[in-house]
Design an enzyme around this catalytic site. Structure first.
Site, PDB file in Angstrom:
ATOM      1  N   ASP A   1       0.869  -1.179   0.000  1.00 21.75           N
ATOM      2  CA  ASP A   1       0.000   0.000   0.000  1.00 21.75           C
ATOM      3  C   ASP A   1       0.908   1.231   0.000  1.00 21.75           C
ATOM      4  O   ASP A   1       1.510   1.573   1.013  1.00 21.75           O
ATOM      5  CB  ASP A   1      -0.910  -0.038   1.238  1.00 21.75           C
ATOM      6  CG  ASP A   1      -1.702   1.247   1.413  1.00 21.75           C
ATOM      7  OD1 ASP A   1      -1.535   2.185   0.595  1.00 21.75           O
ATOM      8  OD2 ASP A   1      -2.481   1.335   2.380  1.00 21.75           O
TER       9      ASP A   1
ATOM     10  N   GLN B   1       1.077   6.315   1.268  1.00 20.55           N
ATOM     11  CA  GLN B   1       1.893   7.317   1.980  1.00 20.55           C
ATOM     12  C   GLN B   1       3.367   7.272   1.580  1.00 20.55           C
ATOM     13  O   GLN B   1       4.185   7.978   2.178  1.00 20.55           O
ATOM     14  CB  GLN B   1       1.768   7.113   3.503  1.00 20.55           C
ATOM     15  CG  GLN B   1       0.361   7.226   4.057  1.00 20.55           C
ATOM     16  CD  GLN B   1      -0.203   8.642   4.000  1.00 20.55           C
ATOM     17  OE1 GLN B   1       0.482   9.605   3.671  1.00 20.55           O
ATOM     18  NE2 GLN B   1      -1.480   8.771   4.322  1.00 20.55           N
TER      19      GLN B   1
ATOM     20  N   LYS C   1      -3.248  12.386  -2.762  1.00 22.30           N
ATOM     21  CA  LYS C   1      -2.168  12.533  -1.774  1.00 22.30           C
ATOM     22  C   LYS C   1      -0.851  12.945  -2.432  1.00 22.30           C
ATOM     23  O   LYS C   1       0.147  13.160  -1.766  1.00 22.30           O
ATOM     24  CB  LYS C   1      -1.980  11.215  -1.008  1.00 22.30           C
ATOM     25  CG  LYS C   1      -3.162  10.878  -0.089  1.00 22.30           C
ATOM     26  CD  LYS C   1      -2.812   9.722   0.816  1.00 22.30           C
ATOM     27  CE  LYS C   1      -4.018   9.015   1.398  1.00 22.30           C
ATOM     28  NZ  LYS C   1      -4.752   9.772   2.409  1.00 22.30           N
TER      29      LYS C   1
ATOM     30  N   CYS D   1      -8.044   6.123  10.947  1.00 23.82           N
ATOM     31  CA  CYS D   1      -8.451   4.911  10.205  1.00 23.82           C
ATOM     32  C   CYS D   1      -7.489   3.751  10.456  1.00 23.82           C
ATOM     33  O   CYS D   1      -7.170   2.980   9.537  1.00 23.82           O
ATOM     34  CB  CYS D   1      -8.557   5.181   8.705  1.00 23.82           C
ATOM     35  SG  CYS D   1      -9.779   6.415   8.303  1.00 23.82           S
TER      36      CYS D   1
HETATM   37  N1  C6P Z   1      -5.176   7.909   4.777  1.00 25.79           N
HETATM   38  C1  C6P Z   1      -5.038   9.719   6.375  1.00 25.79           C
HETATM   39  O1  C6P Z   1      -5.397  10.814   6.824  1.00 25.79           O
HETATM   40  P1  C6P Z   1      -7.896   6.771   0.086  1.00 25.79           P
HETATM   41  O2  C6P Z   1      -8.830   7.327   1.114  1.00 25.79           O
HETATM   42  O3  C6P Z   1      -8.505   5.637  -0.684  1.00 25.79           O
HETATM   43  O4  C6P Z   1      -7.293   7.825  -0.798  1.00 25.79           O
HETATM   44  O5  C6P Z   1      -6.642   6.190   0.908  1.00 25.79           O
HETATM   45  C2  C6P Z   1      -6.832   5.237   1.913  1.00 25.79           C
HETATM   46  C3  C6P Z   1      -5.533   4.969   2.612  1.00 25.79           C
HETATM   47  C4  C6P Z   1      -4.938   3.729   2.470  1.00 25.79           C
HETATM   48  N2  C6P Z   1      -3.746   3.455   3.012  1.00 25.79           N
HETATM   49  C5  C6P Z   1      -3.066   4.374   3.716  1.00 25.79           C
HETATM   50  C6  C6P Z   1      -1.734   4.027   4.286  1.00 25.79           C
HETATM   51  C7  C6P Z   1      -3.614   5.638   3.911  1.00 25.79           C
HETATM   52  O6  C6P Z   1      -2.949   6.547   4.613  1.00 25.79           O
HETATM   53  C8  C6P Z   1      -4.891   5.945   3.357  1.00 25.79           C
HETATM   54  C9  C6P Z   1      -5.546   7.267   3.614  1.00 25.79           C
HETATM   55  C10 C6P Z   1      -5.685   9.218   5.113  1.00 25.79           C
HETATM   56  O7  C6P Z   1      -4.171   9.056   6.918  1.00 25.79           O
HETATM   57  C11 C6P Z   1      -7.166   9.276   5.218  1.00 25.79           C
HETATM   58  S1  C6P Z   1      -7.788   8.175   6.466  1.00 25.79           S
END
Ligand code: C6P
Length: 399
Positions: A194, A197, A220, A358
């Site tokens: 994943d 980040q 992001k 999350c």
């Molecule tokens: N983290 C944070 O504030 P999406 O929402 O599909 O673009 O990404 C989900 C997601 C998946 N894996 C990781 C490691 C993430 O950090 C995130 C999204 C944001 O940390 C929103 S909760």
């Protein structure tokens, strides 16, 4: 230095200059990305892959050109391996559904890490309900480093897939995904990284890591919301069934039988977000014009400086102090509720994130309900960190 590229950074909130430290949630957009969206709607807009007319062909060229930019950016072997999705979450759900349909049966094991985002936990629990698989979890030490010895002990001949965030959105730990990939492959398992980040913060090369899947979100990495990427090795994607059915993903349809399009279209049912893909490509051009290594160095400096200054705050507790850490700093101060910290800092013009981020299983591991978090992007400055420390000290004094 790059601040003038981001018009929103010039605005005020509550009559104070905005300090935006919630970049791990989403980044602000440079003017070129916003203009790309405008340009697409004002001058090009037409559905892709369908029309013989000029605009449709132009839109298709821009959409497919963006796919090639993504391919080059993550060093995938071919554009067949680059799927556009709505974001990391959809990419992860796609793998969970299609990979499990092709490769998982009752009793098979999927390994996650204790620091996974809910997006990389819940889809696997849905698979567990459907297929009766077993989910195992790699633990970590108190600094926020994964326990690789424990990981090796979890691997066995029932392990089919190892899912690991490249960078934790809570701890900032940069996980050794290349090593994890090697160990998993030795055990005969596949690997999903994943990259939500990591891809925005330093160069990520899928062939070097040798992962089987990589996910990331456009929003992001200074791109628009609603567009993301799933990289998958062609050989695997070819064996996986489609995730959704509809237009775009078919070769031929009769009421008796449907055959599917070649990759990557087999996984892209419906009209794709060609405005988003084009603007994502422009965002990738933008970060490459600065250089991912430069961005990484800049953010590393900000992170080090922020942690050094934050240590001045009495009662501060950091979550995540790995030697391999990037641009995310989670913390609590004494017994002040993180929500109170976030709300009061907001009134001083400083946007941070608070809550469980999350990652509730990770909160349980750390023994807290929630945390405050600052996360940096290429446009943040040491001066903003100084202003943040001053504000944080002020808020802490109020308690
Ligand atoms: N983290 C944070 O504030 P999406 O929402 O599909 O673009 O990404 C989900 C997601 C998946 N894996 C990781 C490691 C993430 O950090 C995130 C999204 C944001 O940390 C929103 S909760």
């Amino acid at each position: 230095m790059y601040r003038q590229d981001f018009p929103i950074l010039g605005r005020e909130v509550y009559k104070r200059p905005l300090i935006y430290f919630d970049n791990a949630a989403t980044t602000q957009k440079p003017r070129c990305v916003v203009e790309a969206i405008d340009e697409m709607y004002y001058n090009v807009n037409a559905n892709v892959h369908r029309g013989v007319h000029y605009l449709s062909q132009k839109a298709t060229d821009l959409h497919e050109g963006a796919r090639e930019k993504v391919r080059a950016f993550i060093n995938a072997r071919s554009t067949a391996e680059v799927l556009f999705t709505r974001g990391t979450t959809e990419s992860l759900n796609l793998v969970a559904f299609s990979f499990s349909e092709a490769f998982l049966k009752a009793g098979d094991e999927v390994i996650l890490t204790v620091m996974e985002h809910h997006s990389d936990i819940v889809p696997w629990q849905l698979v567990r309900d459907r297929k009766d698989i077993v989910i195992k979890v790699i633990p970590m030490n108190d600094r926020g480093d994964l326990d690789l010895e424990a990981f090796k002990a979890l691997l066995n001949d029932r392990t089919r897939l190892v899912c690991c965030c490249h960078v934790s959105n809570v701890l900032g730990t940069v996980n050794p995904v290349k090593e994890i990939s090697r160990l998993a492959h030795e055990a005969g398992a596949y690997v999903l990284v994943d990259g939500a980040q990591s891809v925005p913060h330093f160069p990520v090369d899928v062939q070097d890591i040798d992962c089987d899947f990589l996910t990331f979100s456009g929003h992001k990495i200074y791109g628009p919301t609603g567009i993301g990427v799933l990289y998958g090795k062609e050989e695997l994607l070819n064996k996986m069934p489609p995730y959704q059915g509809g237009g775009e993903m078919i070769s031929r349809v009769t009421f008796e039988k449907t055959t599917y399009e070649r990759l990557p279209y087999k996984f892209e049912a419906g009209t794709p977000d060609y405005v988003g893909s084009y603007a994502l490509g422009v965002a990738l051009d933008y970060v490459q014009s600065i250089g991912m290594n430069k961005i990484s160095a800049l953010e590393h400096d900000l992170t080090q400086y922020a942690m050094e200054r934050m240590r001045e705050v009495e009662g501060i507790r950091f979550f995540g102090e790995s030697a391999q850490k990037t641009s995310v700093v989670s913390f609590n101060v004494a017994d002040i509720h993180p929500m109170d910290l976030g709300t009061l800092l907001d009134r001083l013009g400083i946007a941070i994130r608070t809550g469980h981020h999350c990652a509730q299983p990770l909160m349980q591991r750390c023994g807290v309900e929630g945390m405050a978090r600052v996360s940096f992007a290429l446009y943040n400055t040491r001066e903003e960190i100084d202003a943040f420390i001053e504000a944080l000290q002020r808020v802490v004094r109020m308690f």
